[in-house]
Enzyme design. Structure first.
Site, PDB file in Angstrom:
ATOM      1  N   TYR A  78       0.844  -1.197   0.000  1.00 21.83           N
ATOM      2  CA  TYR A  78       0.000   0.000   0.000  1.00 21.83           C
ATOM      3  C   TYR A  78       0.880   1.248   0.000  1.00 21.83           C
ATOM      4  CZ  TYR A  78      -3.564  -3.426   1.496  1.00 21.83           C
ATOM      5  OH  TYR A  78      -4.418  -4.509   1.595  1.00 21.83           O
ATOM      6  N   TRP A 133     -13.742 -12.681  -6.808  1.00 22.93           N
ATOM      7  CA  TRP A 133     -14.907 -13.231  -6.083  1.00 22.93           C
ATOM      8  C   TRP A 133     -16.218 -12.934  -6.804  1.00 22.93           C
ATOM      9  CZ3 TRP A 133     -12.401 -16.710  -4.265  1.00 22.93           C
ATOM     10  CH2 TRP A 133     -11.315 -16.572  -3.405  1.00 22.93           C
ATOM     11  N   ASP A 179      -9.939  -5.545   8.887  1.00 25.73           N
ATOM     12  CA  ASP A 179      -8.778  -5.241   8.043  1.00 25.73           C
ATOM     13  C   ASP A 179      -8.059  -4.022   8.597  1.00 25.73           C
ATOM     14  OD1 ASP A 179      -6.994  -5.039   5.656  1.00 25.73           O
ATOM     15  OD2 ASP A 179      -8.467  -6.378   4.745  1.00 25.73           O
ATOM     16  N   GLY A 221      -8.421  -3.100  12.442  1.00 22.52           N
ATOM     17  CA  GLY A 221      -7.490  -3.713  13.386  1.00 22.52           C
ATOM     18  C   GLY A 221      -6.372  -4.443  12.664  1.00 22.52           C
ATOM     19  N   ASP A 222      -5.482  -5.000  13.507  1.00 22.36           N
ATOM     20  CA  ASP A 222      -4.320  -5.718  12.980  1.00 22.36           C
ATOM     21  C   ASP A 222      -4.397  -7.143  13.531  1.00 22.36           C
ATOM     22  OD1 ASP A 222      -1.702  -6.889  12.882  1.00 22.36           O
ATOM     23  OD2 ASP A 222      -0.889  -4.900  12.478  1.00 22.36           O
ATOM     24  N   HIS A 270      -1.404 -17.579   2.451  1.00 23.74           N
ATOM     25  CA  HIS A 270      -0.391 -17.652   1.379  1.00 23.74           C
ATOM     26  C   HIS A 270       0.508 -16.403   1.312  1.00 23.74           C
ATOM     27  CE1 HIS A 270      -2.589 -15.705  -2.334  1.00 23.74           C
ATOM     28  NE2 HIS A 270      -2.668 -14.953  -1.255  1.00 23.74           N
ATOM     29  N   ASP A 271       0.149 -15.369   2.094  1.00 23.51           N
ATOM     30  CA  ASP A 271       1.005 -14.165   2.151  1.00 23.51           C
ATOM     31  C   ASP A 271       2.170 -14.328   3.131  1.00 23.51           C
ATOM     32  OD1 ASP A 271      -0.719 -12.835   0.457  1.00 23.51           O
ATOM     33  OD2 ASP A 271      -1.804 -11.808   2.063  1.00 23.51           O
ATOM     34  N   GLN A 276       6.059 -11.270  -4.653  1.00 24.13           N
ATOM     35  CA  GLN A 276       5.196 -10.204  -4.129  1.00 24.13           C
ATOM     36  C   GLN A 276       4.844 -10.295  -2.647  1.00 24.13           C
ATOM     37  OE1 GLN A 276       2.325  -8.341  -6.876  1.00 24.13           O
ATOM     38  NE2 GLN A 276       2.217 -10.313  -7.886  1.00 24.13           N
TER      39      GLN A 276
HETATM   40  N1  SAM Z   1      -9.423 -11.934   1.873  1.00 24.66           N
HETATM   41  C1  SAM Z   1      -9.399 -11.050   0.721  1.00 24.66           C
HETATM   42  C2  SAM Z   1      -9.586 -11.821  -0.560  1.00 24.66           C
HETATM   43  O1  SAM Z   1      -9.395 -13.028  -0.593  1.00 24.66           O
HETATM   44  O2  SAM Z   1      -9.945 -11.193  -1.553  1.00 24.66           O
HETATM   45  C3  SAM Z   1      -8.126 -10.231   0.649  1.00 24.66           C
HETATM   46  C4  SAM Z   1      -6.840 -10.983   0.630  1.00 24.66           C
HETATM   47  S1  SAM Z   1      -5.414  -9.924   0.547  1.00 24.66           S
HETATM   48  C5  SAM Z   1      -4.247 -10.939  -0.167  1.00 24.66           C
HETATM   49  C6  SAM Z   1      -4.850  -9.811   2.214  1.00 24.66           C
HETATM   50  C7  SAM Z   1      -5.689  -8.890   3.092  1.00 24.66           C
HETATM   51  O3  SAM Z   1      -5.196  -8.939   4.434  1.00 24.66           O
HETATM   52  C8  SAM Z   1      -5.619  -7.450   2.664  1.00 24.66           C
HETATM   53  O4  SAM Z   1      -6.892  -6.891   2.601  1.00 24.66           O
HETATM   54  C9  SAM Z   1      -4.787  -6.796   3.755  1.00 24.66           C
HETATM   55  O5  SAM Z   1      -5.081  -5.434   3.949  1.00 24.66           O
HETATM   56  C10 SAM Z   1      -5.138  -7.637   4.954  1.00 24.66           C
HETATM   57  N2  SAM Z   1      -4.134  -7.590   6.004  1.00 24.66           N
HETATM   58  C11 SAM Z   1      -2.803  -7.725   5.854  1.00 24.66           C
HETATM   59  N3  SAM Z   1      -2.176  -7.652   7.039  1.00 24.66           N
HETATM   60  C12 SAM Z   1      -3.150  -7.472   7.959  1.00 24.66           C
HETATM   61  C13 SAM Z   1      -3.138  -7.334   9.384  1.00 24.66           C
HETATM   62  N4  SAM Z   1      -1.988  -7.364  10.051  1.00 24.66           N
HETATM   63  N5  SAM Z   1      -4.315  -7.186  10.022  1.00 24.66           N
HETATM   64  C14 SAM Z   1      -5.493  -7.164   9.318  1.00 24.66           C
HETATM   65  N6  SAM Z   1      -5.560  -7.285   7.982  1.00 24.66           N
HETATM   66  C15 SAM Z   1      -4.401  -7.449   7.310  1.00 24.66           C
HETATM   67  C1  ASE Z   2      -1.765 -11.623  -2.281  1.00 24.97           C
HETATM   68  C2  ASE Z   2      -2.113 -11.798  -3.598  1.00 24.97           C
HETATM   69  C3  ASE Z   2      -1.513 -10.982  -4.544  1.00 24.97           C
HETATM   70  C4  ASE Z   2      -0.838 -10.664  -1.877  1.00 24.97           C
HETATM   71  C5  ASE Z   2      -0.234  -9.849  -2.809  1.00 24.97           C
HETATM   72  C6  ASE Z   2      -0.576 -10.023  -4.140  1.00 24.97           C
HETATM   73  C7  ASE Z   2      -1.641 -10.885  -5.942  1.00 24.97           C
HETATM   74  C8  ASE Z   2      -0.778  -9.903  -6.347  1.00 24.97           C
HETATM   75  N1  ASE Z   2      -0.139  -9.383  -5.257  1.00 24.97           N
HETATM   76  O1  ASE Z   2      -2.335 -12.405  -1.338  1.00 24.97           O
HETATM   77  C9  ASE Z   2      -2.513 -11.630  -6.886  1.00 24.97           C
HETATM   78  C10 ASE Z   2      -2.502 -13.087  -6.732  1.00 24.97           C
HETATM   79  N2  ASE Z   2      -3.183 -13.794  -7.744  1.00 24.97           N
HETATM   80  C11 ASE Z   2      -4.455 -13.638  -8.148  1.00 24.97           C
HETATM   81  C12 ASE Z   2      -4.968 -14.581  -9.151  1.00 24.97           C
HETATM   82  O2  ASE Z   2      -5.201 -12.805  -7.723  1.00 24.97           O
END
Ligand code: SAM
Ligand code: ASE
Length: 374
Positions: free
Chosen positions: A175, A192, A238, A263-264, A283-284, A334
């Site tokens: 971000y 989604w 989030d 929140g975190d 997966h992050d 990433q």
């Molecule tokens: N769950 C959603 C989806 O599948 O479309 C979003 C997935 S995205 C990869 C990861 C999400 O986790 C983001 O919206 C990010 O802002 C949130 N996030 C990351 N670290 C976080 C934290 N420490 N506390 C709360 N949310 C967090």
């Molecule tokens: C995450 C997913 C992604 C965190 C960072 C990311 C993507 C790009 N940067 O959880 C996309 C991942 N793949 C798809 C198909 O959306």
């Protein structure tokens, strides 16, 4: 006679032998042709991606859709302010990709229009639009993948090299500007709209009344949940900047059974809930971070409650699917995480105390794992 016969037989044998050898050579040739064609395809795959990125970015599909009738390359070039020659080649490549189709005007001009595929998935305004996914892949993902060799050498993500951000905090890097955050949220949102319903119906979630979507982002999955289960309420948890944008740009007054909590999930205590959803969260993160988060989830889970993981799964022998193998590289460039096998998620879940674990491989790319607190 006998000798002649033998000689003939020999000759015919050797003829057959030659024929067979030729066939083998030809087969080997065909096989090698197939190999080299595939290597070339892999090598040139980025050209397909870039053609798609550029056509979307220039607004080709939206422009053609806004027009009453099919347009010539010159009209599209003038409308979008590009060179006539470049646009002609771009449109022609899009025809090859079946993103556009052509017809001839009375005076023999080639006229272009969208195909069903581009109308459904590449127009900005289509409900199933992948436009924002394409945009994010073009502006962010592609630049991180430019450093894939470094990522493999170093074993870490490439935001610093690609964008000059030095933050150790993954989501601070992700971000790095408000604009970038909105684009990420749109990326997360778009998938989604296509397969969210399959995800929330993979298991009967009706027994769970209070649901928390941890890292719920834009709320796309929360919307799917409340539309399928009339008795549940979903809270999106989030980071503050994300929840603010979610409230402003993604939720509307109609979403009455969805609330937002900033929140975190690593630093703050989690609220109690019947069900926690973690979609594309684990997966992050590294194993250690996953275990930490899941342990907190287990603590806050009511008895009989559970956690729903939504992730793309690698097969148990790691042999596929190719898309998920590539997503794992994507997570390398990433994030701090990786794509995992079903058994790896099961181990993480059992390690923190979850007992009954069900995996549903829901047809499309995302699988769903439901784990219950006994
Ligand atoms: N769950 C959603 C989806 O599948 O479309 C979003 C997935 S995205 C990869 C990861 C999400 O986790 C983001 O919206 C990010 O802002 C949130 N996030 C990351 N670290 C976080 C934290 N420490 N506390 C709360 N949310 C967090
Ligand atoms: C995450 C997913 C992604 C965190 C960072 C990311 C993507 C790009 N940067 O959880 C996309 C991942 N793949 C798809 C198909 O959306």
């Amino acid at each position: 006679m006998f000798i002649v016969g033998q000689a003939l037989q020999k000759a015919s044998l050797s003829f057959r032998h030659t024929q067979r050898t030729n066939t083998l050579v030809k087969m080997a040739g065909a096989k090698e042709d197939g190999y080299s064609r595939r290597i070339m395809q892999y090598m040139e795959g980025f050209m397909v991606s870039k053609t798609l990125f550029t056509a979307c970015e220039l607004g080709v599909f939206d422009y053609l859709n806004a027009s009453e009738c099919p347009l010539s390359a010159m009209e599209v070039a003038q409308g979008l302010g590009t060179s006539m020659d470049g646009m002609g080649r771009l449109l022609s490549a899009c025809v090859g990709l079946e993103l556009l189709t052509t017809q001839h005007s009375a005076d023999g001009q080639v006229l272009y229009s969208n195909t069903e595929m581009s109308t459904m998935f590449l127009m900005k305004s289509s409900p199933q639009s992948l436009y924002h996914s394409v945009e994010y892949n073009s502006n962010t993902t592609y630049l991180c993948w430019h450093n894939l060799t470094d990522a493999v050498r170093e074993g870490k993500n490439q935001y610093e090299k690609a964008f000059g951000v030095s933050s150790k905090d993954l989501f601070e890097a992700l971000y790095r500007s408000d604009e970038e955050m909105v684009r990420f949220m749109q990326l997360m949102n778009s998938v989604w709209n296509i397969c969210g319903k399959d995800v929330v119906t993979a298991f009967d979630l009706s027994p769970f009344k209070s649901i928390y979507d941890l890292g719920g982002c834009s709320g796309a999955l929360a919307k799917q949940c409340v539309s399928v289960y009339p008795e549940c309420t979903v809270t999106i948890l989030d980071l503050p900047k994300v929840t603010e944008t979610c409230r402003k740009h993604f939720l509307s007054a109609e979403d009455v059974r969805i609330s937002i909590c900033e929140g975190d999930f690593f630093k703050n205590a989690l609220p109690d809930a019947d069900l926690f959803i973690l979609a594309r969260i684990l997966h992050d993160w590294t194993e250690k971070q996953c275990r930490l988060l899941l342990a907190k989830v287990y603590q806050s889970c009511k008895p009989g409650g559970g956690v729903l993981l939504v992730e793309a799964l690698l097969s148990e022998d790691n042999s596929g699917p190719l898309t998920v193998q590539l997503y794992s590289l994507d997570m390398l460039v990433q994030t701090e995480g990786r794509e995992r096998k079903g058994s790896e998620y099961t181990s993480l879940l059992t390690a923190v105390g979850f007992s009954t674990i069900h995996i549903c491989r829901a047809g499309n790319i995302y699988s769903v794992i439901l784990a219950l607190k006994g």
